[in-house]
Every structure is written in structure tokens, then in C-alpha cells.
Motif scaffolding. Structure first.
Motif, PDB file in Angstrom:
ATOM      1  N   LEU A  61       0.810  -1.229   0.000  1.00  0.00           N
ATOM      2  CA  LEU A  61       0.000   0.000   0.000  1.00  0.00           C
ATOM      3  C   LEU A  61       0.837   1.271   0.000  1.00  0.00           C
ATOM      4  CD1 LEU A  61      -2.971  -0.611   2.466  1.00  0.00           C
ATOM      5  CD2 LEU A  61      -3.044  -0.306  -0.018  1.00  0.00           C
TER       6      LEU A  61
ATOM      7  N   HIS B 168       2.562   5.737  -2.982  1.00  0.00           N
ATOM      8  CA  HIS B 168       1.216   5.321  -2.563  1.00  0.00           C
ATOM      9  C   HIS B 168       0.555   4.556  -3.695  1.00  0.00           C
ATOM     10  CE1 HIS B 168       0.529   7.401   1.280  1.00  0.00           C
ATOM     11  NE2 HIS B 168       1.432   8.253   0.834  1.00  0.00           N
TER      12      HIS B 168
ATOM     13  N   LYS C 237      -2.076   3.386  -6.177  1.00  0.00           N
ATOM     14  CA  LYS C 237      -3.278   4.028  -6.726  1.00  0.00           C
ATOM     15  C   LYS C 237      -4.497   3.170  -6.397  1.00  0.00           C
ATOM     16  CE  LYS C 237      -1.085   6.580 -10.478  1.00  0.00           C
ATOM     17  NZ  LYS C 237      -0.951   6.743 -11.937  1.00  0.00           N
ATOM     18  N   LYS C 238      -5.612   3.829  -6.116  1.00  0.00           N
ATOM     19  CA  LYS C 238      -6.818   3.124  -5.650  1.00  0.00           C
ATOM     20  C   LYS C 238      -7.245   2.008  -6.600  1.00  0.00           C
ATOM     21  CE  LYS C 238      -9.140   6.149  -2.439  1.00  0.00           C
ATOM     22  NZ  LYS C 238      -8.409   7.443  -2.612  1.00  0.00           N
ATOM     23  N   GLU C 239      -7.160   2.265  -7.895  1.00  0.00           N
ATOM     24  CA  GLU C 239      -7.693   1.315  -8.863  1.00  0.00           C
ATOM     25  C   GLU C 239      -6.692   0.208  -9.222  1.00  0.00           C
ATOM     26  OE1 GLU C 239      -7.140   4.495  -9.204  1.00  0.00           O
ATOM     27  OE2 GLU C 239      -5.943   4.894 -11.002  1.00  0.00           O
TER      28      GLU C 239
END
Ligand code: 139
Length: 123
Positions: A41, A84, A86-88
Motif C-alpha cells: 500500500l 502510494h 493508486k486506488k484502482e
């Protein structure tokens, strides 16, 4: 077998880089073999000489995020890059945001010699 101290070096030390590009994290997270079976993450790379980072083990004692007592906060700010996820992003396509920062680092140290083994965060 890789020791915890060696793992810290592989995952968190990049002293020779001073300016990073937007693709830095995507490259580094792969090249340093940081993703094993899953996308990590968050991962921080430190752009300071190794002795300066090892010296943090003898600087300010602070509580760790997870309540362990053995964390140390650097007395000066250090050049770091936060990666970080990426969310997707979905493994094995782990895509990262690259963020260059100057912050104090908090590391956990263990062993004899007493050296960094875990990156606890930055403030
Ligand atoms: P990790 O496997 O968590 O620790 P990273 O630091 O690379 O590896 N250990 C401790 N572990 C956790 N908390 C403590 N207080 C500890 N004291 C000793 C390596 C080894 O260190 C030992 C454990 O036995 C462990 O095997 O937070 C999760 C990951 O995200 C990273 C750091 C951490 O992985 N992260 C988080 C960043 O790189 N930057 C951030 O800003 C936040």
C-alpha cells in the motif's frame, strides 16, 4: 537468507537519487522486488547517506504506531519519496503515485548492531 536489516536497505534506502520523476515509484517498487504476491500500500524511500539513516536509531525515542516502544524519530528532516498505491491498481499491475517530501522519519531499530528494521512513518 536476507536479514531484516538487509530488507530495510532494499525496501527503503536510495541514497544516490536526489530528484525523482513521476515514474520513480512504479520503477522502484518493481526493481527492488517490493511486491510479492500483493501490491504494498505504501512504501517510503530515503534519499540520505546510510550512516545518517542508521544514526536515527540513536535519536529521539518515540512510541511506534503499533504501540511497540522501540521507535526513533530523526532529529532533522530527510529527503524521502512516498509511494502510494493508486486506488484502482490490482496486482500484478501495482501502480503508484510518487511524492517527494522533506520530513522527519520514524524507524524501528533492533539487534546488535542496533539498526533500522522497519519504517514506521514520517512526520
Ligand atoms: P515490516 O514488515 O512492517 O517490518 P516495512 O517496514 O518495510 O516492513 N518490527 C516491527 N514491525 C512493525 N512495527 C514495529 N514497531 C516493529 N519493530 C520491529 C519489518 C520487520 O520489522 C519488525 C517486524 O518483525 C517486521 O518483520 O506499515 C507497513 C509497511 O508499510 C511501510 C512500512 C511497512 O513495511 N510504510 C508505511 C512506509 O514505507 N512508509 C510509510 O509512511 C508508512
Amino acid at each position: 537468507k536476507e536479514t531484516q536489516a538487509e530488507k530495510f536497505l532494499r525496501q527503503h534506502m536510495d541514497p544516490d537519487t536526489s530528484t525523482v520523476t513521476a515514474s520513480y515509484c512504479n520503477k522502484m517498487m518493481k526493481h527492488q522486488n517490493i511486491m510479492v504476491g500483493d501490491c504494498k500500500l505504501v512504501n517510503t524511500f530515503i534519499h540520505e547517506p546510510l550512516p545518517d539513516v542508521q544514526a536515527v536509531c540513536f535519536q529521539g525515542n518515540v512510541p511506534c504506531k503499533n504501540t511497540k516502544p522501540n521507535c526513533h524519530k530523526s532529529s532533522s528532516k530527510m529527503r524521502i519519496t512516498d509511494c502510494h498505491l493508486k486506488k484502482e491498481a490490482k496486482y500484478p499491475k501495482c501502480e503508484y503515485e510518487t511524492q517527494q517530501l522533506r520530513k522527519s522519519i520514524i524507524v524501528t531499530c533492533e539487534g546488535n548492531p542496533y539498526v533500522p528494521v522497519h519504517f514506521n512513518g514520517s512526520v
